[in-house]
Scaffold this motif. Structure first.
Motif, PDB file in Angstrom:
ATOM      1  N   ARG A  44       1.989   2.060  -3.004  1.00  0.00           N
ATOM      2  CA  ARG A  44       1.234   2.615  -4.483  1.00  0.00           C
ATOM      3  C   ARG A  44       0.837   3.922  -4.134  1.00  0.00           C
ATOM      4  O   ARG A  44       0.254   4.860  -4.855  1.00  0.00           O
ATOM      5  CB  ARG A  44      -0.489   1.776  -3.878  1.00  0.00           C
ATOM      6  N   TYR A  45       0.469   4.514  -2.615  1.00  0.00           N
ATOM      7  CA  TYR A  45       0.440   5.780  -1.980  1.00  0.00           C
ATOM      8  C   TYR A  45       1.692   6.603  -2.956  1.00  0.00           C
ATOM      9  O   TYR A  45       1.317   7.633  -2.730  1.00  0.00           O
ATOM     10  CB  TYR A  45       0.487   5.868  -0.272  1.00  0.00           C
ATOM     11  N   GLN A  76      -1.924   6.571 -14.629  1.00  0.00           N
ATOM     12  CA  GLN A  76      -1.699   5.644 -14.215  1.00  0.00           C
ATOM     13  C   GLN A  76      -3.166   4.357 -14.344  1.00  0.00           C
ATOM     14  O   GLN A  76      -3.576   4.649 -15.005  1.00  0.00           O
ATOM     15  CB  GLN A  76      -1.697   5.315 -12.150  1.00  0.00           C
ATOM     16  N   ARG A  84       1.298  -1.547  -0.033  1.00  0.00           N
ATOM     17  CA  ARG A  84       0.204  -0.075   0.198  1.00  0.00           C
ATOM     18  C   ARG A  84       0.920   0.844  -0.347  1.00  0.00           C
ATOM     19  O   ARG A  84       0.116   1.987  -0.654  1.00  0.00           O
ATOM     20  CB  ARG A  84      -0.931   0.330   1.504  1.00  0.00           C
ATOM     21  N   TYR A 106       3.063   6.242  -5.033  1.00  0.00           N
ATOM     22  CA  TYR A 106       3.408   6.609  -6.774  1.00  0.00           C
ATOM     23  C   TYR A 106       1.892   7.445  -6.703  1.00  0.00           C
ATOM     24  O   TYR A 106       2.122   8.532  -7.601  1.00  0.00           O
ATOM     25  CB  TYR A 106       2.737   5.529  -7.998  1.00  0.00           C
ATOM     26  N   ALA A 107       0.583   7.394  -5.964  1.00  0.00           N
ATOM     27  CA  ALA A 107      -0.418   8.121  -6.149  1.00  0.00           C
ATOM     28  C   ALA A 107       0.221   9.490  -5.436  1.00  0.00           C
ATOM     29  O   ALA A 107      -0.322  10.701  -7.242  1.00  0.00           O
ATOM     30  CB  ALA A 107      -1.099   7.850  -5.165  1.00  0.00           C
ATOM     31  N   LEU A 149       0.103  -7.068  -1.348  1.00  0.00           N
ATOM     32  CA  LEU A 149      -1.172  -6.379  -2.024  1.00  0.00           C
ATOM     33  C   LEU A 149      -2.046  -7.059  -2.727  1.00  0.00           C
ATOM     34  O   LEU A 149      -0.811  -8.441  -3.483  1.00  0.00           O
ATOM     35  CB  LEU A 149      -1.328  -5.672  -3.030  1.00  0.00           C
ATOM     36  N   LEU A 194      -7.306   0.444  -0.636  1.00  0.00           N
ATOM     37  CA  LEU A 194      -5.981  -0.977  -0.514  1.00  0.00           C
ATOM     38  C   LEU A 194      -5.855  -1.495   0.772  1.00  0.00           C
ATOM     39  O   LEU A 194      -5.434  -2.640   0.600  1.00  0.00           O
ATOM     40  CB  LEU A 194      -4.796  -0.092  -0.841  1.00  0.00           C
ATOM     41  N   ILE A 219      -5.995  10.060 -10.798  1.00  0.00           N
ATOM     42  CA  ILE A 219      -3.841  10.184 -11.472  1.00  0.00           C
ATOM     43  C   ILE A 219      -4.170   9.127 -12.827  1.00  0.00           C
ATOM     44  O   ILE A 219      -3.544   7.989 -13.172  1.00  0.00           O
ATOM     45  CB  ILE A 219      -3.613   8.638 -10.612  1.00  0.00           C
ATOM     46  N   GLY A 228       5.907   9.778  -9.222  1.00  0.00           N
ATOM     47  CA  GLY A 228       4.436   9.056 -10.047  1.00  0.00           C
ATOM     48  C   GLY A 228       5.195   8.276 -11.518  1.00  0.00           C
ATOM     49  O   GLY A 228       4.184   7.696 -11.045  1.00  0.00           O
ATOM     50  N   LYS A 229       5.932   8.011 -11.273  1.00  0.00           N
ATOM     51  CA  LYS A 229       7.215   7.573 -12.512  1.00  0.00           C
ATOM     52  C   LYS A 229       8.308   7.289 -12.327  1.00  0.00           C
ATOM     53  O   LYS A 229       9.149   8.059 -12.352  1.00  0.00           O
ATOM     54  CB  LYS A 229       6.368   8.378 -13.995  1.00  0.00           C
ATOM     55  N   GLY A 274       1.848  11.051  -9.422  1.00  0.00           N
ATOM     56  CA  GLY A 274       0.827  11.008  -9.827  1.00  0.00           C
ATOM     57  C   GLY A 274       0.000  12.684  -9.896  1.00  0.00           C
ATOM     58  O   GLY A 274      -0.445  12.860 -10.941  1.00  0.00           O
ATOM     59  N   ASN A 275      -0.448  12.369  -8.807  1.00  0.00           N
ATOM     60  CA  ASN A 275      -1.407  13.260  -8.077  1.00  0.00           C
ATOM     61  C   ASN A 275      -1.521  13.492  -6.983  1.00  0.00           C
ATOM     62  O   ASN A 275      -2.620  13.140  -6.351  1.00  0.00           O
ATOM     63  CB  ASN A 275      -2.798  13.361  -9.672  1.00  0.00           C
TER      64      ASN A 275
END
Lengths: 325, 504
Positions: free
Chosen positions: A199-200, B351, A196, A202-203, B372, B362, B348, A273-274, A206-207
């Protein structure tokens, strides 16, 4: 090629780095017969290990659209803390107090110090909304100054053979620093891909707005990420100190730039983000091989810097070109 | 005289202006009136050279204008003062007025004295008592607006377009603005005045043009109109009686808010929200209508915990008082917010669809508390792709590659995944095609039938009237009406949306 580009830009970046690396190795191998020897190979990997540790932390930060300029200084400070505690312990003559440190204790203290310094970066960034560039620039100076204070400007040397295993030892035929860097990469890779927290990260890069609305505590994530980067800088600092059997007050100067270079060459976007840990490892290897090759080929240190800069530029331009099409 | 003849403007095939005709008279204040989305702003952008690819002619002083851009429009004497002002806060008043047209002396060095002198003259003209060297950022919004007007005067504009000039300024500043407009009018300048505030228009405007659905429907002399007649012309559509989709009564309150107040971001500004109270019941779709700037989005944001420092009031979920200071707490209490701007706040874009959908849940997709569960995640996203009819060949497709309607469905999916009891939808159908629109309406119905309470914010009256069971209306940060949809008609809803100005 075009089909690959459309489907997966990250893999393409990885592929490009791989091609660049192979080409680089081929050129150096043709020009120098020392390059493709076992000794040199392990030597290169040992050198790369430090940058890999730092760059992995840097990648996590850059993925959140941040940056950490303080890793070089934090590396020096934590290396010095570990060395100092190991050698001198904590003495307080007034209270007639002396605390000695085992190797493990000194290592833990160094790494915790790194995490705390990183946490402080994150705290300033999240609490006072100071841009990461500025906050960590300040930490760069602060940590360097603290290193000078702690060491009184002199190296802390002769740390004993047991401690030097970390930087110079072998385990199952592989140098210990390579084991350490390998573990760091595996764990970071796991975090970014399978948890998790990953993911956070990257999130947020990303935005950030969407991340906030999605119920992510972005401050918490940033604090964790900066702390991890600080701890990894400390690990790098311990490896450097152990290899030299000495904590140098000016160790790690400019390492932040090598780390950022590895991240960028590895295809991670500075706007967040990438990117990936794997890409960064590739970037660190390319820089390490390049450094080694230039030394083997007796290129003057002045030219080495020019070549390194040029390679970074070329790598990034190729990467951009691949993404635009 | 500035004449627009048969102007048509399309955005990616969508008609924003449809054969618009209008005449703007010099020495008069010409009011442009219409609902949100009627095409006022687009028309003004055409007239001021922001949009240059349109069909039809602009005729200015008996010549056909072919504007190439805003600079060109400015050179020809047409200036627009946008709602969000176009000034550089870090530069002084003088520097802003002369930005891009700096005066230099013979050897190419800035002639600051001359520029300051001229600025003083201009400031006197717009009655702004400020030092020309003061930074624009240190001025209040109303004062900044006067700087914009001074800038327009400097370029010797003969047509000055003002887009909602009073939306952010105090009554006193409005009075001052009107005095200046009066003077400009007497100098023979053409003033174009766009505003939602009808009362203001009756004070200041000489002529009016009503726009509706991208067309100009009527124009004439302001003095010959009444407010009611104007409102009728704005809504215009054959007054389709209330859609009355439900005769149901809803009894179980899910969300009750009491006296919500939201302070302005600036220290002296008026409240953004004042004493908002309403109740949302289980299974009910409540439409919330208001004109631009009425505070709808801010209300949603406040309910979702985005303004913890500025907001006060009580929120009850299932009659239990809750404290919502962050989106995390809002989500915990079963609230979900589909934001107005899906690209900036919802998704996003870089993605995968899968990653976007699962981001809110999540914590439910982990095994052994840390790893995950990829299969579960894929299953979840596939499930929602199917349920909401998201058109994509794979859940691994990048969200940004999808059409607006499908992107909106991804945002809905990520919120439905949290199993909310209260769904806040802010302009859920903005910019999406008609089919996706109906799919979203149907989805809302289904969700409500399953017991969800839905608050639907929309700028489109027909949408509010067809989709809701009850209608709330906001004007200037206050709730002005709360009625069953059976009593709501386009004209009475619009009246409440403007009401504050009429009665004020």
């Amino acid at each position: 090629m075009i089909a690959i580009q459309k489907n997966n830009t990250i893999n393409l970046a990885r592929l490009q780095s791989l091609i660049a690396l192979v080409t680089l190795c081929a050129i150096i191998a043709i020009l120098s017969d020392k390059f493709l020897t076992m000794d040199n190979g392990w030597n290169v990997l040992r050198q790369i290990a430090v940058n890999v540790c730092i760059s992995v932390g840097m990648t996590l930060i850059v993925l959140t659209a941040g940056i950490d300029l303080s890793v070089g200084s934090v590396l020096a400070l934590c290396g010095a803390i570990t060395a100092g505690l190991l050698k001198n312990g904590i003495k307080m003559p007034s209270a007639d107090l002396f605390i000695g440190f085992t190797i493990l204790g000194a290592l833990l203290a160094g790494i915790i110090a790194g995490a705390l310094l990183g946490w402080f970066n994150g705290f300033v960034i999240t609490k006072f909304k100071v841009p990461p560039f500025v906050a960590t620039l300040a930490m760069l100076t602060i940590a360097r100054g603290l290193t000078m204070l702690w060491t009184q400007g002199h190296p802390i040397s002769n740390l004993g053979p047991a401690f030097s295993v970390i930087g110079t030892g072998w385990f199952l035929g592989i140098p210990v620093p390579v084991w350490i860097a390998g573990m760091v990469v595996l764990i970071a890779s796991f975090i970014t891909r399978q948890t998790r927290l990953g993911r956070y990260i990257y999130a947020i890069g990303g935005n950030e707005n969407a991340a906030i609305l999605s119920g992510i505590s972005i401050n918490k994530v940033k604090l964790i990420v900066y702390s991890i980067a600080g701890a990894l800088a400390a690990v790098g600092g311990i490896m450097v100190t152990s290899r030299l059997d000495s904590a140098q007050p000016n160790a790690g100067t400019g390492y932040e730039l090598d780390a950022i270079a590895a991240v960028v060459i590895g295809g991670t976007s500075l706007s967040g983000g990438k990117g990936s840990i794997g890409g960064t490892v590739m970037g660190a290897v390319i820089i390490g091989v390049l450094n080694n090759g230039l030394v083997l080929l007796n290129v003057s240190p002045f030219w080495q810097q020019v070549v390194k800069g040029a390679v970074i530029l070329i790598a990034v331009i190729i990467d951009k070109g691949g993404k635009k099409k | 005289m500035l004449i627009a003849r048969n102007i048509t403007k399309k955005f990616a095939g969508v008609v924003a202006l449809n054969n618009v005709n209008l005449e703007l008279h010099p020495g008069k204040v010409n009011a442009i009136i219409g609902e949100n989305g009627a095409g006022k702003s687009t028309l003004m952008k055409v007239l001021s050279g922001v949009h240059v690819d349109y069909e039809g002619d602009i005729i200015f002083n008996n010549e056909v204008l072919q504007l190439t851009g805003t600079k060109d429009a400015e050179a020809k004497g047409i200036v627009i003062i946008h709602q969000e002002l176009n000034l550089v806060p870090g530069l002084s008043i003088t520097e802003n007025i002369f930005l891009g047209r700096e005066k230099c002396n013979a050897i190419g060095i800035l002639d600051k004295k001359e520029m300051t002198r001229q600025t003083q003259k201009l400031l006197a003209k717009v009655k702004l008592d400020a030092d020309p060297a003061a930074l624009v950022g240190s001025l209040k919004v109303g004062q900044q607006q006067l700087v914009e007007i001074a800038k327009a005067l400097y370029t010797n504009a003969s047509v000055i377009i003002m887009d909602e000039p009073t939306s952010a300024i105090s009554d006193k500043e409005v009075d001052n603005l009107f005095v200046i407009i009066d003077e400009l009018r007497s100098e023979g300048k053409t003033i174009v005045y766009i505003s939602h505030k009808l009362k203001e228009l009756f004070t200041i405007a000489d002529r009016f043009v009503v726009m509706r659905d991208g067309c100009t429907v009527e124009s004439g002399v302001m003095a010959e109109m009444t407010q009611d007649a104007l409102i009728r012309k704005m809504t215009g559509r054959a007054v389709n009686g209330p859609a009355g989709n439900t005769k149901q009564t809803f009894t179980e309150p899910v969300l009750r808010v009491q006296n919500i107040n939201l302070k302005s971001t600036s220290r002296h500004g008026a409240n953004v929200l004042t004493d908002i109270s309403f109740t949302l019941h289980k299974g009910e779709i409540v439409g919330l209508y208001g004109l631009m700037g009425a505070g709808r989005t801010e209300l949603m944001e406040t309910l979702f915990g985005l303004h913890p420092k500025r907001a006060t009031g009580n929120i009850f979920v299932h009659e239990q008082q809750v404290h919502i200071q962050t989106p995390i707490q809002a989500i915990k209490h079963g609230i979900a917010l589909v934001p107005e701007d899906r690209k900036a706040h919802g998704l996003i874009l870089d993605q995968k669809i899968k990653t976007n959908i699962s981001i809110t849940v999540l914590n439910q997709l982990e095994k052994w508390g840390i790893v995950l569960h990829n299969k579960k995640e894929t299953r979840l996203s596939k499930d929602y792709i199917q349920r909401l009819g998201i058109k994509t060949y794979s859940e691994n497709n990048i969200a940004g590659n999808l059409s607006g309607g499908n992107q909106q469905k991804i945002v809905l999916a990520k919120w439905l995944a949290t199993n909310p009891r209260i769904l806040l939808l802010d302009e859920p159908t903005r910019g999406i095609d008609i089919n996706a629109r109906f799919e979203i309406y149907n989805l809302m119905k289904k969700l409500a039938e399953a017991g969800m309470a839905i608050l639907l914010v929309s700028s489109e009256l027909p949408e509010i009237l067809t989709a809701s069971d009850r209608v709330l209306v906001m004007a200037e940060g206050r709730l002005t009406a709360d009625m069953p949809v059976t009593e709501a008609t386009e004209s009475n809803v619009l009246k409440y949306a403007i009401q504050h100005n009429i009665t004020a």
